[in-house]
Design a protein around this motif. Sequence first.
Motif: not given
Length: 681
Positions: A208, A114, A184, A179
């Motif tokens: 996540s 990512d 993270a 987000r």
Amino acid sequence: MKFWSELRRRNVLRMAALYLVSAWLILQVTEVVSGLIEIPDWVGPLVLAMLAIGLPIALVLAWFFEITESGITRDAGDAATAEAALGGRRLNFVIMSMLVAAVLVFAWLTWWPDRIVEKSIAVLAFDNMSDDPAQEYFSDGMSEEILGTLTGFPELSVISRSSSFSFKGRNLDAPTIARQLGVAHILEGSVRKSGNQVRISAQLIDASTDSHLWSGTYERELTAANVFDIQSQIARSIAEALNAVLADGENAAVPRFPTENLEALEAYLLGKQQMALRTRQGLTTALAQFQKAIGLDAGFAPAYLGLADANLLLNYNGHLPLDEALRHARPAIERAIDLDDRFGAAYASLGLLRSMQGDVRGAESALSRAIALDPNNTKAYHWYGDMLIYGIGDPGAAIPMLRKARELDPLSPVIVVTLGEALSSTGDLAEGLRLYRKALAIDPNFLSAFNWVGMAYLSLGDGENAAYWLAEGASRAPDEFRTNAGLAFVYRFRGEEERAVAIARRLQTIAPGNNASLVTLVSFARYEEAIEYAEVDWPGLSCRGPPDVRRTNIFQAMNLSLAYERTGQQACSEALLTGILELVTGQPGLSARAFGFLDAEVYARQGKLEQALATLRASVDSGMRAQWMMQVDQSPHMDGLRELPEFSVIQKEVLADLARQLAVVREMEARGELAAAPVTP
């Protein structure tokens, strides 16, 4: 069937496949690039629209033309079957190549690591679980101090306070917040003070999966040493969970135990909370709390830094003269560094102070040191970018620094505004305006952004929108300096003398000695009143001795010189002009807070018209646009140039460019791409 066969023979179906695969690749590249550089929001939809329009055109061309050994020729019918087959094979090869590229791009987007940095974290404001709501400053302070400790781990990307705390009270889940911030991991927690006990709980969440990676609860006697020890333990536990290590084995960013005096710590935390409000009252309260903390512990380095930063912010918001702010801030910063020479935040503030003094090389040195000690110090990147714009005059070099600052603090309206200033300083006023409006979308109460939006419209020649945005800002905070100063400029622009002068007089009570009042008064030939104001607030510029022209009073000196000239005090006027020219020669003029066209104004006043035109031309060629309306079009100092044909040529060129950019803004407005005006509370 014959039509279907004809589509195949003419390679129309192959062209459709090739076009769709190519279009998908172009859209993916556009999305990736938009995440790396500052691309306007309308670019993506525009690319999609152009690709949609291009599809039928490509199919029509495929029907009428074919690829042959001779190149692209008009389709010759069935007689050219061999040639058509050759073209088909070539298209097959191209299609296969594009499909391979598409598969690779899809795999990269799906399975490649990512783009969000794995070792990244945002520390949310801890909940205040104490019985007393007034203890919220303490829970906020715990969150911020843990955040500060985490910045000492160079491997971690730590989002700054202003962005992290913007989610306070919004009841969003951790994945949503992560987000929006581009991280993270999320750290959340709570603080409870009860008598002489404190209980701090914290949870590290993997965004996540929305699952806990680590959690801990600490209950201790309420002492300064215990509070700092808990902060340190939490930070080290998080670093261990994320496999991060400290720089040089110790915390380089924040002193681990800066005070053992609990009362001093509480005063400091209350000062930090009030300073974060950025209001005049909040900053004044913060000053008192930082001074109280220092009185309780003269070795408390962060309290000295808080004292310095509050003074500098009071000046930035127009509530304290620059000389006075520097006089208070300088010894406080020096004392903080004396107490801890690895205090990265103190070097960042030292860089800002030196930049404000005009010592750009010293500022560079201090800001570089701040970044080396604390790679997550948002202010260091922000102020470095600010200094590159206004101190060195290189807004292009400032843009990467400001983008890094924005990466660390994505929801900071002031960083978004400064990035807008950098782009405006390169001549892109339309993109600057878009970012100013974006800053207000982030924080509708960020009053300075109303000023920047209004002045951007004024720079583009749109007085109506300028007046709307500045009046909106002034209505929210009647005593806010910047929006009122902007309104004075707008009324001057419109020739509304009484309204402009009324604001100028009121500004003297808000920010004595400000330049907006002086330029308004001299623009309407109120020279005696201008001299009366200036000689009280800037005695070093009066006729009573050699003029003391400095970076901090240079615009006041310019306007006072005109007042002296028009009242028959020619020697005083010329002495001021000479001092101004000596100071600005070779200095950067780009941006709305640098010297702008000041050198050209001085030459025009001195009757050196060729030199005035030459410097004006050089400034315009460098991209300077933001100051044209205020410092050229509306400047009382440029009267000697206006009738010259060479001036008319430059003026037409600039006004044409401003009209082009205003047309771009109108298109953005029509497409709904500029953030709407905040609703008046």
